[in-house]
Design a protein around this motif. Structure first.
Motif, mmCIF file in Angstrom:
data_model
loop_
_atom_site.group_PDB
_atom_site.id
_atom_site.type_symbol
_atom_site.label_atom_id
_atom_site.label_comp_id
_atom_site.label_asym_id
_atom_site.label_seq_id
_atom_site.Cartn_x
_atom_site.Cartn_y
_atom_site.Cartn_z
ATOM 1 N N ILE B 7 0.846 -1.205 0.000
ATOM 2 C CA ILE B 7 0.000 0.000 0.000
ATOM 3 C C ILE B 7 0.874 1.244 0.000
ATOM 4 C CG2 ILE B 7 -1.529 1.364 1.484
ATOM 5 C CD1 ILE B 7 -2.866 -1.252 2.314
ATOM 6 N N ILE B 10 2.757 1.807 -3.331
ATOM 7 C CA ILE B 10 1.932 2.409 -4.389
ATOM 8 C C ILE B 10 1.871 3.919 -4.199
ATOM 9 C CG2 ILE B 10 -0.387 2.532 -5.390
ATOM 10 C CD1 ILE B 10 -0.843 -0.347 -4.560
ATOM 11 N N LYS B 11 1.646 4.333 -2.945
ATOM 12 C CA LYS B 11 1.524 5.766 -2.668
ATOM 13 C C LYS B 11 2.815 6.507 -3.000
ATOM 14 C CE LYS B 11 -1.521 5.109 1.312
ATOM 15 N NZ LYS B 11 -1.533 5.207 2.781
ATOM 16 N N LEU B 12 3.948 5.929 -2.619
ATOM 17 C CA LEU B 12 5.230 6.619 -2.790
ATOM 18 C C LEU B 12 5.700 6.601 -4.233
ATOM 19 C CD1 LEU B 12 7.428 5.584 0.246
ATOM 20 C CD2 LEU B 12 6.694 7.867 -0.358
ATOM 21 N N ASN B 14 4.219 6.267 -7.051
ATOM 22 C CA ASN B 14 3.486 7.013 -8.069
ATOM 23 C C ASN B 14 3.633 8.522 -7.915
ATOM 24 O OD1 ASN B 14 2.389 4.875 -9.603
ATOM 25 N ND2 ASN B 14 1.022 4.425 -7.896
ATOM 26 N N ASN B 15 4.292 8.937 -6.861
ATOM 27 C CA ASN B 15 4.523 10.356 -6.655
ATOM 28 C C ASN B 15 5.894 10.719 -7.215
ATOM 29 O OD1 ASN B 15 5.008 12.913 -5.702
ATOM 30 N ND2 ASN B 15 4.163 12.515 -3.676
ATOM 31 N N ARG B 16 5.880 11.603 -8.223
ATOM 32 C CA ARG B 16 7.128 11.837 -8.930
ATOM 33 C C ARG B 16 8.204 12.406 -8.006
ATOM 34 N NH1 ARG B 16 6.508 15.683 -13.434
ATOM 35 N NH2 ARG B 16 5.133 14.155 -14.358
#
Lengths: 300, 277
Positions: B7, B10-12, B14-16
């Protein structure tokens, strides 16, 4: 009927302000519920408590049979509170995959749900590029990912344009038609009237009414009448104990019923009296009218 | 456990901004190998850093963990923002509504932090091992694998520091302010040190007391390695001084940092539990 949510003497205080006061109600499977109340009546706070984001002051609530922990129960619930909250830098699909991971369901339904809310063509766009209406629809798609036992919507049409409101309502109707239990919080009465079978009415954190929409007031509805001989019509109706208050406004006579009577019966009755009607409509009080009556009664 | 890590991943990922920072952090960790290439060749003065003994086993463990410890600030930014962004995007609320418990939420963050520390430690271990194999004067197995406690200390130091960042992210809820608070706290510790030294105790007692402050305790885990270098020591000797420093990692220092880590994580959980979102 199995119970989905039971709330028992729930109270929430923010400092000196009591947002929810000794509230009890229960949600049964298969119905569409509306929580009604003006702004600040404690709707969102109540939902916040049962959704694990606001701490209760006293009282209790439990999901389903009461044997599952709140966060596990929430995996079987779909809920949207006020504004759609997603990771702005992620696309719709990425956001939904994350939700699947949290809810521990497989991601195969993502496309199906995006299709349902009409966002399939934009599924690879970042969330921050969406309009408010699209964000709200994505939130509904996200809430439906796990085919929830109950869908909770808090002011789902707030801030949307008429088209957006219409789209959301259509989606809600579609979901309700599939037999999903829905709990809809709103201050927009016509919204609740259109979709809900049951209502819970709150004012200043207190429950005024809970039950079926049509049982809200013990009322038999009213007739709207027009005739050439208005005076004799009025006189006749006044003499009949089946009618309560009678008002004439702009040439339209409104007569409230004290007991059940259908339009045919009235028509026959009046015709026998030699009164011919040019206009006859039987109506039920709108939810708005009932709501205002109810809230007014409580103040006095 | 892997669900929670996934989880967070995914959060990290996808953050450019986070992705760039994480990548540059690990590139920097690797780039420490480039130090070996530092070579001055100005006529009579020939200087090759790799020949100064900094890559000798087991000294290299100390040197590399100390130097790479500085790069942790990159990850600090990532960690503070991964926490505070949940507040500013209100996604923490949605996560909880979607069925993540508050405990799982904190745990997913903490596991991420531990993974960062673990991967960093592995990286430093591998890079140092390769560098040492290339440049060390001693390559006996027993020497190579001595003094590995520096790696353990490095790991604990990172976990402690990152937990502090997590806590600040939850406490302050805004990444810029949380990072400001981190700097402020550093200044505060320096200020307390000054006050204690000035008004209350001698240098040694001051050091002992300061050893209980979080940032100071983390700093104490790995002491500066430069005075261990032959060149430095002979220079000091020529001046007629004697350097008598204790370089070793002490168990109680590790314990203090682990204590702080526990305090930070449990306070984060307590804060999250108490707050209405």
């Amino acid at each position: 009927m199995s119970s989905i949510l039971t709330v028992d003497h729930l109270t929430k205080r923010f400092g000196y302000l009591t947002a929810v006061k000794d509230l009890s109600f229960s949600i049964e499977k298969g119905n569409v519920y509306g929580i009604l109340g003006p702004n600040g009546s404690g709707k969102s706070t109540t939902l916040g408590i049962v959704l694990n984001v606001v701490n209760k002051t006293s009282g209790s609530f439990h999901w389903f049979d009461g044997h599952t922990s709140t966060h596990d129960a929430l995996k079987k619930v779909g809920a949207i509170i006020e504004r759609p909250n997603f990771y702005p830098y992620m696309t719709a699909v990425q956001n939904l995959k994350l939700v699947c991971k949290i809810k521990e369901v497989s991601p195969e339904k993502i496309d199906e749900k995006l299709e349902l809310v009409g966002l399939l063509e934009r599924k690879h766009s970042k969330f921050k590029t969406y309009s408010l209406g699209m964000k709200q629809r994505l939130a509904i798609a996200s809430a439906l990912l796990n085919d929830p036992e109950i869908l909770i919507l808090d002011e789902p049409t707030n801030g949307l344009d008429p088209q957006g409101i219409h789209q959301i309502r259509e989606i809600i109707k579609k979901v309700a038609a599939q037999g999903t239990t829905i709990l809809l919080a709103s201050h927009l009465l016509d919204e609740v009237e259109k979709v809900c079978s049951h209502v819970i009415i709150l004012r200043k954190g207190e429950k005024l009414y809970s039950g079926r929409v049509d049982g809200m007031l013990a009322s038999y509805g009213y007739f709207e009448l027009k005739a050439e001989k208005m005076e004799s019509l009025k006189k006749f109706l006044k003499s009949d104990p089946k009618f309560g208050s009678i008002t004439v406004e702009n040439g339209l006579l409104t007569a409230y019923l004290n007991e059940e009577m259908d339009a045919t019966e009235l028509n026959t009755l009046l015709f026998a009296q030699g009164i011919t009607l040019s206009h006859l409509v039987k109506r039920k009080e709108s939810l708005e009218k009932q709501f205002l009556t109810l809230t007014k009664n409580q103040t006095h | 456990m892997f669900r929670l890590l996934h989880i967070e991943f995914i959060k990290l990922w996808n953050n450019r901004a986070s992705r760039v920072l994480i990548l540059s952090y690990f590139i920097l960790l690797t780039s420490i190998a480039l130090v070996a290439a530092i070579k001055f060749d100005i006529g009579p003065i020939q200087f090759h850093l790799a020949d100064q003994g900094i890559f000798n086993f087991p000294y290299i463990w100390h040197f590399n963990t100390f130097i790479t410890g500085i790069f942790k600030l990159f990850l600090a930014i990532v960690i503070v923002s991964m926490m505070s962004n949940e507040y500013s995007n209100k996604t923490i609320k949605q996560n909880l509504i979607d069925g993540l418990s508050k405990k799982e939420f904190i745990l997913s963050k903490f596991l991420t932090v531990v993974s960062f520390a673990l991967i960093s430690t592995l990286f430093v271990f591998v890079v140092s091992l390769i560098l040492g194999m290339g440049y060390s004067d001693y390559t006996e197995i027993s020497i190579i694998f001595s003094d590995l406690e520096f790696l353990a200390a490095y790991f604990v130091k990172l976990v402690g520091f990152f937990s502090f960042c997590l806590f600040l992210g939850i406490l302050v809820k805004r990444s810029a302010f949380a990072l400001g608070f981190l700097i402020l706290w550093q200044v505060f510790e320096a200020f307390v040190r000054g006050m204690i030294r000035w008004k209350l105790f001698d240098a040694e007692t001051t050091d002992t007391i300061m050893g209980y402050f979080p940032l100071n305790a983390m700093w104490n885990l790995l002491k500066e390695p430069f005075s261990r270098l032959n060149a430095v020591q002979s220079a000091v000797k020529q001046m007629g001084e004697q350097l008598n420093l204790n370089y070793h990692v002490h168990w109680y220092e590790i314990l203090i940092v682990l204590g702080w880590t526990a305090i930070f994580i449990f306070s984060s959980y307590a804060l999250l539990k108490k707050r209405d979102l």
